[in-house]
Motif scaffolding. Structure first.
Motif, PDB file in Angstrom:
ATOM      1  N   LEU A 230       0.974  -1.130  -0.169  1.00 39.15           N
ATOM      2  CA  LEU A 230       0.006   0.151  -0.267  1.00 39.15           C
ATOM      3  C   LEU A 230       0.969   1.397   0.066  1.00 39.15           C
ATOM      4  CD1 LEU A 230      -2.412   1.670   0.251  1.00 39.15           C
ATOM      5  CD2 LEU A 230      -2.648   1.196   3.125  1.00 39.15           C
ATOM      6  N   ALA A 231       2.396   0.741   1.064  1.00 41.83           N
ATOM      7  CA  ALA A 231       3.196   2.339   1.313  1.00 41.83           C
ATOM      8  C   ALA A 231       3.712   2.682  -0.572  1.00 41.83           C
ATOM      9  CB  ALA A 231       3.852   1.911   2.096  1.00 41.83           C
ATOM     10  N   ALA A 232       3.522   1.578  -1.092  1.00 39.23           N
ATOM     11  CA  ALA A 232       4.433   1.292  -2.488  1.00 39.23           C
ATOM     12  C   ALA A 232       4.034   2.305  -3.651  1.00 39.23           C
ATOM     13  CB  ALA A 232       4.909   0.370  -3.661  1.00 39.23           C
ATOM     14  N   PHE A 233       2.064   1.625  -3.396  1.00 34.34           N
ATOM     15  CA  PHE A 233       1.186   2.129  -4.276  1.00 34.34           C
ATOM     16  C   PHE A 233       0.807   3.491  -4.519  1.00 34.34           C
ATOM     17  CE2 PHE A 233      -3.193   3.308  -5.048  1.00 34.34           C
ATOM     18  CZ  PHE A 233      -3.348   2.730  -6.290  1.00 34.34           C
ATOM     19  N   ILE A 234       0.850   4.099  -3.509  1.00 35.85           N
ATOM     20  CA  ILE A 234       0.977   5.615  -3.134  1.00 35.85           C
ATOM     21  C   ILE A 234       1.948   6.495  -2.866  1.00 35.85           C
ATOM     22  CG2 ILE A 234       0.290   7.372  -1.138  1.00 35.85           C
ATOM     23  CD1 ILE A 234      -1.383   4.985   0.651  1.00 35.85           C
ATOM     24  N   GLY A 235       3.552   5.771  -2.690  1.00 34.22           N
ATOM     25  CA  GLY A 235       4.580   6.605  -3.870  1.00 34.22           C
ATOM     26  C   GLY A 235       5.542   7.028  -2.064  1.00 34.22           C
ATOM     27  N   LEU A 236       5.492   6.040  -0.818  1.00 35.57           N
ATOM     28  CA  LEU A 236       5.753   6.202   0.370  1.00 35.57           C
ATOM     29  C   LEU A 236       7.302   5.131   0.788  1.00 35.57           C
ATOM     30  CD1 LEU A 236       3.047   8.358   2.438  1.00 35.57           C
ATOM     31  CD2 LEU A 236       4.492   9.162   1.304  1.00 35.57           C
TER      32      LEU A 236
END
Length: 333
Positions: A230-236
């Motif tokens: 999820l964090a990767a999808f958001i760019g974090l």
């Protein structure tokens, strides 16, 4: 490698389609309208392609979503991919031409070779919430523009325009209030959204507006396999820059993800850094290691994503004393 594949280059007014079948290419151009989407479905059916044939589109916001929904509802295996992946593939192919038809052909080649995740369209409730949230943001931006205009007018001679701008600001205030009420009613009227919203708002730092934005842009967080995904999808996700003995660049967040969802977490990250005990402890630990203030904010935002995923996945409200096993942040940022 897939024998059959479809690439669709999406623009505001048209769709450039390329079908690869047994190394042969077939192209077509259709309008990006409901009628064009129906014609696309008929044309694909006429090509006698297997239903599992991968169809790839780049994520281009509202222009690509409508046709992706039409294809997914018809049972096709649609993948909506980050444009950065396609750009990297084009560089690996030494692609020299940049036309809509060439882009469609490139997307079809990419669909043949890449590992793709099947795209699932957001529910009607989430799509309606996103429309409300986007409209609210547009009005808030418009109100700020008018306030800036009032500030500029105050520096000059008195003008009737000032009264007009004041009237517009008052109208915008009323519309913003109505939209905020409509968003609250929409979330309260949908059990799934209401439950997720209540769980999110149990986390110190997450308020009503950021909750609505997150649910509108992300939808059901349970579709992600982990908090890291999820964090990767958001760019974090942390982006490291190290090579050999000489290159030791500072680790930053990747920013290769959903920009609107990332923006929605910025203010909650600032608030949580002061009021959320878990993130306060994280911030102090990172500060003691000499991290820059902006890097600590990025880490706080990422930690918030992990906490959001944890409470929604478990179905339990946030409690600082409960360890969230497997959700520890990487301390590189």
């Amino acid at each position: 490698m897939n024998e059959h594949a479809v690439g669709i280059d999406v623009s505001k007014k048209k769709l450039d389609i390329c079908v690869i079948s047994s190394e042969k290419y077939k192209t077509k151009v259709l309008s990006n309208t409901a009628a064009g989407h129906a014609e696309l479905l008929r044309w694909l059916a006429g090509r006698q392609l297997p239903v599992a044939t991968p169809i790839v589109l780049e994520a281009t916001g509202p222009y690509s979503e409508a046709v992706a929904i039409a294809l997914a509802d018809a049972g096709w295996a649609v993948s909506v991919v980050n444009p950065a992946r396609v750009t990297g593939f084009a560089q690996s192919e030494l692609s020299r031409n940049k036309t809509d038809q060439a882009d469609a052909k490139l997307l079809a080649k990419f669909a043949q070779r890449a590992a793709l995740a099947i795209w699932k369209p957001p529910s009607r409730e989430v799509r309606e919430l996103r429309a409300l949230v986007d409209r609210l943001q547009a009005l808030i931006d418009m109100r700020q523009q008018e306030l800036n205009r009032l500030e500029a007018l105050a520096q000059g001679l008195p003008s009737n325009v000032t009264d007009m701008v004041h009237e517009h600001v008052a109208w915008l205030d009323e519309q913003i209030r109505k939209l905020q009420d409509a968003i609250d009613d929409h979330i309260d009227g949908n059990p799934a959204l209401r439950e997720d919203a209540q769980l999110m708002q149990s986390i110190p730092g997450i308020g009503k507006r950021s909750t609505a934005q997150f649910l509108a842009y992300i939808g059901d967080t349970r579709r992600f396999k982990s908090a890291k995904a999820l964090a990767a999808f958001i760019g974090l996700s942390p982006k490291q820059k190290q090579s050999g003995a000489s290159v030791r660049g500072r680790t930053t967040i990747s920013r290769a993800g959903h920009a609107a969802a990332r923006r929605a977490l910025y203010m909650p990250g600032l608030v949580a850094k002061r009021h959320n005990p878990v993130i306060i402890a994280l911030a102090k630990r990172l500060e003691s290691k000499g991290l820059a203030p902006k890097a600590i904010i990025g880490a706080s935002m990422r930690k918030l994503v992990h906490l959001i995923y944890g409470v929604i996945k478990s179905g339990r409200p946030f409690q600082a004393g409960i360890p969230l096993r497997g959700l520890e942040i990487q301390e590189g940022i």
